[in-house]
Motif scaffolding. Structure first.
Motif, mmCIF file in Angstrom:
data_model
loop_
_atom_site.group_PDB
_atom_site.id
_atom_site.type_symbol
_atom_site.label_atom_id
_atom_site.label_comp_id
_atom_site.label_asym_id
_atom_site.label_seq_id
_atom_site.Cartn_x
_atom_site.Cartn_y
_atom_site.Cartn_z
ATOM 1 N N LEU A 35 4.145 -2.960 -11.124
ATOM 2 C CA LEU A 35 4.468 -1.821 -10.272
ATOM 3 C C LEU A 35 3.421 -0.719 -10.370
ATOM 4 N N GLY A 36 2.771 -0.631 -11.513
ATOM 5 C CA GLY A 36 1.730 0.377 -11.681
ATOM 6 C C GLY A 36 0.513 0.143 -10.813
ATOM 7 N N ASP A 37 0.401 -1.059 -10.215
ATOM 8 C CA ASP A 37 -0.736 -1.356 -9.337
ATOM 9 C C ASP A 37 -0.564 -0.741 -7.943
ATOM 10 N N TRP A 38 0.682 -0.363 -7.592
ATOM 11 C CA TRP A 38 0.949 0.059 -6.213
ATOM 12 C C TRP A 38 0.138 1.272 -5.774
ATOM 13 N N PRO A 39 0.016 2.334 -6.578
ATOM 14 C CA PRO A 39 -0.748 3.494 -6.084
ATOM 15 C C PRO A 39 -2.170 3.159 -5.648
ATOM 16 N N ALA A 40 -2.821 2.238 -6.362
ATOM 17 C CA ALA A 40 -4.184 1.855 -5.980
ATOM 18 C C ALA A 40 -4.192 0.908 -4.782
ATOM 19 N N LEU A 41 -3.075 0.233 -4.550
ATOM 20 C CA LEU A 41 -2.997 -0.780 -3.498
ATOM 21 C C LEU A 41 -2.457 -0.219 -2.189
ATOM 22 N N ARG A 42 -1.654 0.825 -2.253
ATOM 23 C CA ARG A 42 -0.811 1.226 -1.118
ATOM 24 C C ARG A 42 -1.587 1.458 0.166
ATOM 25 N N ASP A 43 -2.755 2.105 0.112
ATOM 26 C CA ASP A 43 -3.510 2.370 1.345
ATOM 27 C C ASP A 43 -4.149 1.092 1.893
ATOM 28 N N ARG A 44 -4.629 0.227 0.984
ATOM 29 C CA ARG A 44 -5.217 -1.043 1.438
ATOM 30 C C ARG A 44 -4.154 -1.960 2.026
ATOM 31 N N ALA A 45 -2.912 -1.748 1.642
ATOM 32 C CA ALA A 45 -1.844 -2.650 2.064
ATOM 33 C C ALA A 45 -1.170 -2.215 3.354
ATOM 34 N N ASP A 46 -1.674 -1.171 3.997
ATOM 35 C CA ASP A 46 -0.989 -0.627 5.166
ATOM 36 C C ASP A 46 -0.706 -1.667 6.245
ATOM 37 N N THR A 47 -1.639 -2.571 6.493
ATOM 38 C CA THR A 47 -1.414 -3.609 7.495
ATOM 39 C C THR A 47 -1.354 -4.995 6.858
ATOM 40 N N ALA A 48 -1.222 -5.026 5.528
ATOM 41 C CA ALA A 48 -1.177 -6.313 4.828
ATOM 42 C C ALA A 48 0.242 -6.723 4.487
ATOM 43 N N ILE A 49 1.179 -5.788 4.626
ATOM 44 C CA ILE A 49 2.572 -6.068 4.291
ATOM 45 C C ILE A 49 3.454 -5.366 5.302
ATOM 46 N N SER A 50 4.563 -5.999 5.650
ATOM 47 C CA SER A 50 5.479 -5.400 6.610
ATOM 48 C C SER A 50 5.959 -4.042 6.111
ATOM 49 N N PRO A 51 6.123 -3.071 7.027
ATOM 50 C CA PRO A 51 6.670 -1.771 6.598
ATOM 51 C C PRO A 51 8.013 -1.917 5.885
ATOM 52 N N TRP A 52 8.812 -2.896 6.291
ATOM 53 C CA TRP A 52 10.109 -3.116 5.634
ATOM 54 C C TRP A 52 9.917 -3.475 4.167
ATOM 55 N N ALA A 53 8.950 -4.336 3.855
ATOM 56 C CA ALA A 53 8.738 -4.765 2.477
ATOM 57 C C ALA A 53 8.257 -3.622 1.596
ATOM 58 N N ALA A 54 7.641 -2.607 2.189
ATOM 59 C CA ALA A 54 7.118 -1.488 1.397
ATOM 60 C C ALA A 54 8.178 -0.438 1.097
ATOM 61 N N LEU A 55 9.349 -0.520 1.730
ATOM 62 C CA LEU A 55 10.350 0.528 1.546
ATOM 63 C C LEU A 55 10.797 0.655 0.094
ATOM 64 N N ALA A 56 10.924 -0.475 -0.597
ATOM 65 C CA ALA A 56 11.404 -0.434 -1.982
ATOM 66 C C ALA A 56 10.324 0.008 -2.956
ATOM 67 N N LEU A 57 9.076 0.072 -2.497
ATOM 68 C CA LEU A 57 7.965 0.359 -3.400
ATOM 69 C C LEU A 57 7.662 1.843 -3.529
ATOM 70 N N GLU A 58 8.064 2.644 -2.539
ATOM 71 C CA GLU A 58 7.777 4.073 -2.615
ATOM 72 C C GLU A 58 8.718 4.836 -1.703
ATOM 73 N N ASP A 59 8.849 6.121 -1.972
ATOM 74 C CA ASP A 59 9.689 7.001 -1.166
ATOM 75 C C ASP A 59 8.787 8.056 -0.538
ATOM 76 N N ASP A 60 8.235 7.720 0.642
ATOM 77 C CA ASP A 60 7.253 8.593 1.281
ATOM 78 C C ASP A 60 7.356 8.414 2.794
ATOM 79 N N PRO A 61 8.072 9.305 3.489
ATOM 80 C CA PRO A 61 8.273 9.133 4.934
ATOM 81 C C PRO A 61 6.978 9.093 5.739
ATOM 82 N N GLN A 62 5.997 9.921 5.385
ATOM 83 C CA GLN A 62 4.752 9.945 6.140
ATOM 84 C C GLN A 62 3.963 8.654 5.928
ATOM 85 N N ALA A 63 4.014 8.122 4.713
ATOM 86 C CA ALA A 63 3.346 6.839 4.458
ATOM 87 C C ALA A 63 3.999 5.732 5.266
ATOM 88 N N GLN A 64 5.324 5.777 5.381
ATOM 89 C CA GLN A 64 6.017 4.764 6.174
ATOM 90 C C GLN A 64 5.649 4.887 7.657
#
Length: 781
Positions: free
Chosen positions: A353-382
């Motif tokens: 889970l500690g890898d997510w902050p470094a991954l989150r921007d690169r993963a914007d189009t690599a993972i469905s928005p639904w799958a990212a909901l459990a990984l962070e609480d950030d409305p603007q990022a969603q």
């Protein structure tokens, strides 16, 4: 004899004598007087070619040596070409023709850096030869230096205006640089020179497809196949286009055709695997991915997609191994890394889970928005992620608005679209809404694109609708045509980006008003979804700008519920469910992927403080069970104090809530239907209100059922409230009594009241459309 003919004879004579400068001067004087003279232009072009050939032969080996080198190249003996050329360059270091053939050999061998060096030597000799320029452009393009490649392709085309290959390659380079309109022009120029140039037609079709000009792209692909039926890339690309249009049968046929032509075609194997995965045929999909990896060893994308297929089949351990395999081949593969993290959450493995902050921007189009909901609480990022996903998935298509005529009986026609019209959470929630719709004012249609799981539920839905249509096997165009035939005024997407959704239908515009509702707890990021159903708790005023849609704000909760849901008379005893007969029972029936280390640490502290207590969890999978027991032990909690509840039919599941004392909510992705289940069954829920929609649903439900005092704002308050309730039986009993009374008097479980409110929102959205108003916030009081 005319002066023009005399000048042409003079120019050709100078060329034959090898006096190319004189020939160029004469041709130039002709074209100055007669700029449109095609004979003079062709003569000048041919003279340039002949001069280039003559210059290439200067400082060159003997004709026999050149012939031998050329023969080796034409026969594909490339290693021999390299050895021969390097040998000949020792005595003839200035030989343009040898440098050119050496560069061409390196190019074919995939050694683009060495090809560039050789071809630059050839070009530096001052020989203006189109093939040298084109080859040098290809070498640079292979090295990712497309801007530089463009200059050489343009030079090649200028030297030989009939050089269609250079025009096609120029189009490819321009496309890579984002100069799409210029690329289209280059492809059209190549095709004007060679009408049967299938590669240029295919490249044109690919770009048209990318630009959302799907009809033109399909025409171009079919043109390629009419000229060359065995053009495997065109078959593959046309199949991709058909997948995007929901024509899975047509796509399957063209993938099969591509593979009949080239059985080891990696991209076609990958794409067919993805189609089979989308259709739920995970075993067949995995076989295709294995074949793709065999055809292209180290194919990271195939490993990653196979991992997703195995995860969908429930083989989570194998899925993780495949994501690891993808990352071993391509350490920068954000999709593999993000999906590995997501499915590790399903297994309650929080090690990365500690890898997510470094991954989150690169993963914007690599993972469905639904799958990212459990990984962070950030409305603007969603919002950002959803917009990126929409652009990636649906391009820039701007379908025209349908213009249905008002119904003769004055009713507003509403269509609900979902894959979940069976014994599913969506139907449990919607049953009351469908039952209570005012059919004198609203014409209700349901469109199911999911599997037929149980006919009884379908019969229940059919009884509440004017039409129920199974569109699972229909292409998108057919579904859109059907919706327009039904003249829908409002189309409702019940799936969004959750598993199995068909948002593409809405991109093609099913109705003039399109609404996101219930299934996906967040914004679509799509300009073709006009409204999202919400409430002021799930989307506070401060977060309105995190939605691309205008909001339809319900007065209670955004979530509909069925106030006639049956609770079975099968509760039994605590012992029947593996629970102790005495002691406090904390409960959380959320899926394992919603549970993270923050809430877990709180829960373990509570177990340590409340003697004899247990934690009753939903049994998601064996890996999660084992992992959570191990995590409990790390916190000093005996693993046997975790009790896992297997899946039961809905009525029996509701009944067993009677044995729990308090439901503990998760954080980034709170309980949704699961919380409604608990509240309907009379079990209080304590939640932590986060920021994004998915993190505030628990708060919305509790507010709508008149228990806002169970909503907390900090982890410390969340823990303190739970501990207080667990150690104060009188307070907890009072809460239960209040919940029992509120179930029938507050908005959450008022199906008829909810139906009237949602109908009012639909009617207002329809009125605004009729008046030509843009979608904007609708508040139902």
């Amino acid at each position: 004899m005319s002066s023009l003919e005399t000048a042409m004879i003079k120019a050709r004579g100078a060329e034959k004598r090898g006096d190319f400068a004189e020939a160029e001067r004469v041709y130039g004087s002709i074209l100055q007087k007669f700029p449109g003279n095609t004979r003079a232009r062709k003569g000048m072009d041919q003279m340039f070619k002949n001069r280039a050939l003559a210059m290439m032969r200067a400082d060159a080996p003997s004709q026999a040596e050149i012939d031998a080198l050329s023969a080796a190249y034409e026969q594909g003996r490339l290693a021999q070409v390299v050895a021969m050329a390097e040998g000949l360059l020792v005595p003839y270091p200035r030989s343009t023709i040898v440098h050119n053939l050496l560069g061409a050999a390196f190019l074919t061998l995939g050694q683009s850096d060495r090809a560039e060096a050789a071809l630059r030597e050839a070009h530096a000799r001052g020989v203006r030869h189109p093939a040298i320029c084109n080859n040098l452009g290809m070498a640079l393009a292979n090295l990712g230096r497309h801007d530089e490649a463009i200059a050489f392709y343009e030079e090649a085309a200028a030297l030989d205006p009939s050089y269609a290959i250079a025009r096609n390659n120029l189009g490819n380079a321009l496309k890579e640089c984002g100069r799409d309109e210029e690329a289209l022009a280059a492809y059209h120029q190549a095709l004007a020179l060679r009408h049967d140039y299938t590669d240029a037609s295919n490249n044109l079709a690919v770009l048209l497809d990318k630009l959302g000009r799907v009809a033109e792209a399909e025409t171009a692909y079919r043109q390629v196949l009419s000229l060359q039926p065995d053009h495997a890339p065109a078959c593959n690309n046309l199949a991709n286009l058909l997948v995007g249009r929901g024509d899975y049968a047509g796509a399957h046929a063209f993938y099969a055709k591509a593979l009949a032509i080239r059985p080891d075609y990696p991209e076609a194997l990958l794409n067919l695997g993805n189609l089979l995965k989308r259709q739920g045929r995970t075993n067949e999909a995995s076989t295709m991915f294995e074949r793709a990896k065999a055809a292209r060893p180290g194919y990271a994308e195939a490993s990653a997609e196979q991992g997703k297929a195995e995860a969908l089949a429930g083989h989570l351990d194998l899925a993780i191994a495949l994501f690891d395999e993808a990352l071993a081949s391509d350490p920068a593969h954000a999709g593999a890394e993000a999906h590995r993290l997501f499915y590790q959450l399903h297994m309650a493995d929080w090690s990365r889970l500690g890898d997510w902050p470094a991954l989150r921007d690169r993963a914007d189009t690599a993972i469905s928005p639904w799958a990212a909901l459990a990984l962070e609480d950030d409305p603007q990022a969603q919002l950002r992620r959803s917009r990126g996903w929409t652009q990636l998935s649906f391009g820039c298509t701007k379908a025209p608005l349908p213009q249905p005529q008002p119904a003769a009986d004055g009713r507003i026609r509403v269509g609900y679209f979902s894959a979940d019209f069976h014994a599913h959470a969506t139907v449990y929630l919607m049953a009351g809404l469908l039952r209570e719709h005012d059919r004198s004012k609203f014409e209700i249609h349901a469109y199911s694109y999911g599997p037929v799981v149980d006919e009884a539920v379908r019969a229940q839905i059919k009884a509440c609708t004017d039409s129920f249509t199974d569109v699972q096997d229909m292409a998108d165009a057919e579904v859109v045509a059907l919706a327009r035939q039904h003249q829908l005024d409002v189309a409702v997407d019940l799936k969004g980006y959750t598993q199995g959704g068909r948002t593409q239908l809405f991109a093609e515009r099913l109705a003039p008003v399109q609404v996101a509702f219930l299934g996906y707890p967040g914004t679509s990021g799509a300009d073709f979804i006009d409204y999202a159903v919400a409430d002021r708790t799930v989307v506070p005023a401060s977060e309105t700008d995190s939605f691309s849609e205008a909001l339809m704000l319900m007065p209670g909760s955004y979530q509909c519920n069925d106030d006639q849901r049956v609770i079975a008379d099968t509760a039994g005893t605590r012992a029947d469910h593996g629970l102790p007969e005495t002691g406090f029972v904390f409960c959380c029936f959320n899926q394992s992927y919603k549970i993270g280390p923050r809430e877990w640490a709180v829960w373990m502290r509570l177990l340590n403080q409340v003697e004899g207590s247990v934690l009753w969890l939903f049994q998601s999978n064996a890996w999660a069970d084992d992992a959570l027991r191990a995590e409990a032990a790390k916190h000093g909690v005996a693993p046997e104090r975790l009790v896992f509840a297997p899946k039961l039919p809905q009525a029996e599941h509701l009944a067993r809530h009677a044995h729990a004392d308090l439901f503990l909510d998760t954080f980034n992705y709170t309980a949704h239907t699961t919380a409604s289940d608990a509240l309907w069954a009379g079990l209080p829920v304590v939640t932590l209100a986060g920021r994004q929609f998915s993190a505030r649903v628990g708060a919305s439900l509790l507010t709508a059922v008149g228990l806002p005092d169970l909503v907390t704002e900090t982890i410390e308050d969340y823990e303190a409230l739970i501990l207080a309730l667990a150690t104060d039986p009188a307070h907890l009993a009072e809460l239960r009594q209040r919940l029992a009374a509120n179930r029938t008097t507050t908005p959450l479980f008022d199906s008829a009241g909810y139906a009237r409110n949602l109908e009012a929102a639909f009617a207002e959205a329809y009125r605004r459309h009729q008046a030509g108003e843009r979608p904007h916030e609708i508040v139902i009081d």
